[in-house]
Design a protein around this motif. Structure first.
Motif, PDB file in Angstrom:
ATOM      1  N   SER A   1       0.739  -1.042  -0.114  1.00 21.41           N
ATOM      2  CA  SER A   1      -0.091   0.135   0.084  1.00 21.41           C
ATOM      3  C   SER A   1       0.742   1.083   0.009  1.00 21.41           C
ATOM      4  O   SER A   1       2.097   1.235   0.624  1.00 21.41           O
ATOM      5  N   LYS A   2       0.168   2.275  -0.497  1.00 21.45           N
ATOM      6  CA  LYS A   2       1.031   3.437  -0.401  1.00 21.45           C
ATOM      7  C   LYS A   2       1.066   4.105   0.853  1.00 21.45           C
ATOM      8  O   LYS A   2       0.109   3.922   1.778  1.00 21.45           O
ATOM      9  N   PRO A   3       2.276   4.612   1.123  1.00 15.45           N
ATOM     10  CA  PRO A   3       2.256   5.328   2.499  1.00 15.45           C
ATOM     11  C   PRO A   3       1.131   6.403   2.797  1.00 15.45           C
ATOM     12  O   PRO A   3       0.814   7.128   2.032  1.00 15.45           O
ATOM     13  N   CYS A   4       0.572   6.489   4.072  1.00 21.13           N
ATOM     14  CA  CYS A   4      -0.429   7.314   4.432  1.00 21.13           C
ATOM     15  C   CYS A   4       0.289   8.749   4.835  1.00 21.13           C
ATOM     16  O   CYS A   4       1.188   8.622   5.143  1.00 21.13           O
ATOM     17  N   GLY A   5      -0.577   9.737   4.789  1.00 16.61           N
ATOM     18  CA  GLY A   5      -0.024  10.921   5.183  1.00 16.61           C
ATOM     19  C   GLY A   5      -0.699  11.083   6.728  1.00 16.61           C
ATOM     20  O   GLY A   5      -1.643  10.561   6.998  1.00 16.61           O
ATOM     21  N   PRO A   6      -0.071  11.972   7.380  1.00 11.43           N
ATOM     22  CA  PRO A   6      -0.626  12.478   8.794  1.00 11.43           C
ATOM     23  C   PRO A   6      -2.085  12.727   8.609  1.00 11.43           C
ATOM     24  O   PRO A   6      -2.690  12.745   9.705  1.00 11.43           O
ATOM     25  N   ASP A   7      -2.600  13.333   7.616  1.00 14.43           N
ATOM     26  CA  ASP A   7      -4.118  13.895   7.621  1.00 14.43           C
ATOM     27  C   ASP A   7      -4.989  12.961   7.188  1.00 14.43           C
ATOM     28  O   ASP A   7      -6.081  12.718   7.477  1.00 14.43           O
ATOM     29  N   ASP A   8      -4.595  11.620   6.740  1.00 14.88           N
ATOM     30  CA  ASP A   8      -5.226  10.435   6.369  1.00 14.88           C
ATOM     31  C   ASP A   8      -5.735   9.594   7.332  1.00 14.88           C
ATOM     32  O   ASP A   8      -5.419   9.845   8.551  1.00 14.88           O
ATOM     33  N   ALA A   9      -6.764   8.839   6.968  1.00 16.56           N
ATOM     34  CA  ALA A   9      -7.321   8.064   7.990  1.00 16.56           C
ATOM     35  C   ALA A   9      -7.325   6.424   7.136  1.00 16.56           C
ATOM     36  O   ALA A   9      -7.877   6.511   6.004  1.00 16.56           O
ATOM     37  N   LEU A  10      -7.070   5.415   7.880  1.00 19.16           N
ATOM     38  CA  LEU A  10      -7.168   4.164   7.379  1.00 19.16           C
ATOM     39  C   LEU A  10      -8.470   3.460   7.945  1.00 19.16           C
ATOM     40  O   LEU A  10      -8.354   3.447   9.334  1.00 19.16           O
ATOM     41  N   VAL A  11      -9.224   2.788   7.224  1.00 19.67           N
ATOM     42  CA  VAL A  11     -10.405   1.791   7.731  1.00 19.67           C
ATOM     43  C   VAL A  11      -9.706   0.491   7.337  1.00 19.67           C
ATOM     44  O   VAL A  11      -9.674   0.089   6.233  1.00 19.67           O
TER      45      VAL A  11
ATOM     46  N   GLU B   1      -0.856 -10.652   7.997  1.00 16.18           N
ATOM     47  CA  GLU B   1      -0.032 -10.425   8.865  1.00 16.18           C
ATOM     48  C   GLU B   1       1.466  -9.683   8.392  1.00 16.18           C
ATOM     49  O   GLU B   1       1.689  -8.405   8.772  1.00 16.18           O
ATOM     50  N   ALA B   2       1.775 -10.428   7.324  1.00 17.72           N
ATOM     51  CA  ALA B   2       3.006  -9.543   6.472  1.00 17.72           C
ATOM     52  C   ALA B   2       2.407  -8.255   5.813  1.00 17.72           C
ATOM     53  O   ALA B   2       3.145  -7.344   5.978  1.00 17.72           O
ATOM     54  N   LEU B   3       1.401  -8.445   5.368  1.00 18.08           N
ATOM     55  CA  LEU B   3       0.724  -7.108   4.559  1.00 18.08           C
ATOM     56  C   LEU B   3       0.547  -6.065   5.543  1.00 18.08           C
ATOM     57  O   LEU B   3       1.007  -4.964   5.110  1.00 18.08           O
ATOM     58  N   LEU B   4       0.245  -6.127   6.532  1.00 16.18           N
ATOM     59  CA  LEU B   4      -0.239  -5.220   7.566  1.00 16.18           C
ATOM     60  C   LEU B   4       1.104  -4.874   8.253  1.00 16.18           C
ATOM     61  O   LEU B   4       1.290  -3.663   8.746  1.00 16.18           O
ATOM     62  N   ALA B   5       2.120  -5.636   8.253  1.00 13.40           N
ATOM     63  CA  ALA B   5       3.319  -5.271   8.994  1.00 13.40           C
ATOM     64  C   ALA B   5       4.012  -4.506   8.162  1.00 13.40           C
ATOM     65  O   ALA B   5       4.979  -3.532   8.710  1.00 13.40           O
TER      66      ALA B   5
ATOM     67  N   GLY C   1       2.258   4.193   8.263  1.00 14.33           N
ATOM     68  CA  GLY C   1       1.065   4.875   8.914  1.00 14.33           C
ATOM     69  C   GLY C   1       1.510   6.610   8.897  1.00 14.33           C
ATOM     70  O   GLY C   1       0.713   7.511   8.613  1.00 14.33           O
ATOM     71  N   GLN C   2       2.491   6.684   9.226  1.00 14.66           N
ATOM     72  CA  GLN C   2       3.366   8.165   9.585  1.00 14.66           C
ATOM     73  C   GLN C   2       2.355   9.100  10.398  1.00 14.66           C
ATOM     74  O   GLN C   2       2.134  10.221   9.899  1.00 14.66           O
ATOM     75  N   GLY C   3       1.771   8.554  11.067  1.00 16.22           N
ATOM     76  CA  GLY C   3       1.010   9.364  12.232  1.00 16.22           C
ATOM     77  C   GLY C   3      -0.693   9.614  11.537  1.00 16.22           C
ATOM     78  O   GLY C   3      -1.338  10.246  12.229  1.00 16.22           O
ATOM     79  N   ALA C   4      -0.887   8.583  10.641  1.00 14.96           N
ATOM     80  CA  ALA C   4      -2.116   8.740  10.091  1.00 14.96           C
ATOM     81  C   ALA C   4      -3.129   8.291  11.448  1.00 14.96           C
ATOM     82  O   ALA C   4      -2.760   7.370  12.053  1.00 14.96           O
ATOM     83  N   TYR C   5      -4.450   8.611  11.066  1.00 14.40           N
ATOM     84  CA  TYR C   5      -5.684   7.952  12.055  1.00 14.40           C
ATOM     85  C   TYR C   5      -5.859   6.396  11.568  1.00 14.40           C
ATOM     86  O   TYR C   5      -5.651   6.301  10.428  1.00 14.40           O
ATOM     87  N   ALA C   6      -6.463   5.630  12.457  1.00 10.34           N
ATOM     88  CA  ALA C   6      -6.859   4.349  11.776  1.00 10.34           C
ATOM     89  C   ALA C   6      -8.099   3.783  12.426  1.00 10.34           C
ATOM     90  O   ALA C   6      -8.407   4.356  13.785  1.00 10.34           O
TER      91      ALA C   6
ATOM     92  N   CYS D   1       3.077   0.255  13.151  1.00  4.45           N
ATOM     93  CA  CYS D   1       3.276   0.753  11.809  1.00  4.45           C
ATOM     94  C   CYS D   1       3.245   2.264  11.779  1.00  4.45           C
ATOM     95  O   CYS D   1       3.151   2.806  10.663  1.00  4.45           O
ATOM     96  N   GLY D   2       3.024   2.963  12.809  1.00  3.83           N
ATOM     97  CA  GLY D   2       2.936   4.336  12.726  1.00  3.83           C
ATOM     98  C   GLY D   2       1.430   4.828  12.802  1.00  3.83           C
ATOM     99  O   GLY D   2       1.518   6.136  12.547  1.00  3.83           O
ATOM    100  N   PHE D   3       0.358   4.303  12.834  1.00  6.19           N
ATOM    101  CA  PHE D   3      -0.780   4.787  12.776  1.00  6.19           C
ATOM    102  C   PHE D   3      -1.404   5.214  14.383  1.00  6.19           C
ATOM    103  O   PHE D   3      -1.099   4.393  15.314  1.00  6.19           O
ATOM    104  N   LYS D   4      -2.228   6.043  14.368  1.00  9.29           N
ATOM    105  CA  LYS D   4      -2.767   6.252  15.703  1.00  9.29           C
ATOM    106  C   LYS D   4      -4.291   5.941  15.510  1.00  9.29           C
ATOM    107  O   LYS D   4      -5.411   6.288  14.850  1.00  9.29           O
ATOM    108  N   VAL D   5      -4.659   4.560  16.256  1.00  5.90           N
ATOM    109  CA  VAL D   5      -6.064   3.804  15.956  1.00  5.90           C
ATOM    110  C   VAL D   5      -6.969   4.754  17.381  1.00  5.90           C
ATOM    111  O   VAL D   5      -6.752   4.515  18.150  1.00  5.90           O
ATOM    112  N   ILE D   6      -7.724   5.328  16.592  1.00  5.76           N
ATOM    113  CA  ILE D   6      -8.541   6.368  17.458  1.00  5.76           C
ATOM    114  C   ILE D   6     -10.107   5.519  17.444  1.00  5.76           C
ATOM    115  O   ILE D   6     -10.867   6.309  18.205  1.00  5.76           O
ATOM    116  N   ALA D   7     -10.254   4.690  16.936  1.00  9.67           N
ATOM    117  CA  ALA D   7     -11.667   3.984  16.969  1.00  9.67           C
ATOM    118  C   ALA D   7     -11.702   2.500  16.572  1.00  9.67           C
ATOM    119  O   ALA D   7     -10.814   2.039  15.626  1.00  9.67           O
TER     120      ALA D   7
END
Length: 259
Positions: free
Chosen positions: A49-59, A74-78, A82-87, A112-118
């Motif tokens: 996947s492309k890297p996320c930006g800090p303003d992006d959100a991953l579902v 497992e390998a795909l998610l690892a 995230g680069q600070g993106a929300y998840a 991976c650098g995501f902030k899981v907020i929900a």
């Protein structure tokens, strides 16, 4: 900078897909964001996947297998960046329990650098038997999905929301040994190859759908997709699990939301 809602789902029997896209649509509308979707159900979709930006959100949405995140992910998610993106993380389970799956997914994304907020656990019809979780996610479930997505959007819009706490234990539930089972094919097979196209592990032969190589994860995608009802499992262990589910897991469970 335009915010992007990146949606990633693994969904052999389509319930996780339905929930993930509904959440992404609501987030995008509420936040004025664009959407990008990566379906990793089939092997060809499991590309970096492309890297996320800090303003992006991953579902991220996936079915729970044995109380865990599907091992194939497992390998795909690892490798996500995230680069600070929300998840927003969603585990979908068949009315038994989601055990440590949400915690495992949150931990993976955090590393991976995501902030899981929900995060949420939603119920779907169990892949092994339509008698457990019958017809779910239903209308009531999808209303909870919408409510959850709106609440997640409010957290993101508020700026710098705190990471969410979810249920689960470490060490995670031990994975059972890989069972050397595979689907059988009945006489009604017309060789339409729908089962081949739906297999997330690519183990059903494209030349003869009756031939299945090792690596089946018992997701039942082939069984659910066969228009003739010709794909089935006759393994005794699966029959025992099905009987247990039908006898002990019939009472309706409700979604659990973590915000």
């Amino acid at each position: 900078m335009t915010r992007t809602i990146r949606t990633l789902f693994f969904s052999p029997t389509h319930s996780s897909r339905k929930i993930a896209l509904a959440i992404a649509d609501t987030l995008a509308a509420a936040l004025g964001a664009k959407k990008e979707v990566q379906d990793v159900t089939l092997p060809e979709g499991r590309v970096p996947s492309k890297p996320c930006g800090p303003d992006d959100a991953l579902v991220l949405a996936f079915p729970v297998y044995g109380g865990r995140v599907p091992q194939v992910l497992e390998a795909l998610l690892a490798d996500l960046e995230g680069q600070g993106a929300y998840a927003v993380v969603v585990a979908v389970y068949g009315n038994r329990h989601y055990d440590d799956a949400l915690l495992e997914a949150r931990d993976l994304l955090t590393r991976c650098g995501f902030k899981v907020i929900a995060a949420a656990a939603f119920i779907a019809e169990h892949s092994l038997t339509p008698k457990v979780g019958t017809g779910r996610p239903d209308d009531a479930d999808m209303q909870r999905v919408a409510d959850f997505a709106r609440a997640a959007a409010e957290k993101i819009a508020g700026g710098n929301p705190a990471p969410v706490t979810v249920k689960g234990q470490r060490p995670y539930k031990e994975r059972g040994p890989a069972a050397p089972v595979s689907p059988k094919t009945g006489e009604g097979c017309t060789e339409c190859m729908i089962c081949v196209a739906s297999c997330p592990m690519g183990v059903i032969s494209a030349h003869n759908p009756r031939l299945v190589s090792r690596g089946c994860i018992c997701c039942f995608a082939c069984v659910k997709s066969c228009p003739e009802g010709s794909k089935y499992f006759d393994d005794e262990r699966i029959a025992q699990i099905r009987a247990m589910l039908e006898s002990k897991c019939g009472a309706r469970k409700e979604p659990e939301l973590f915000l």
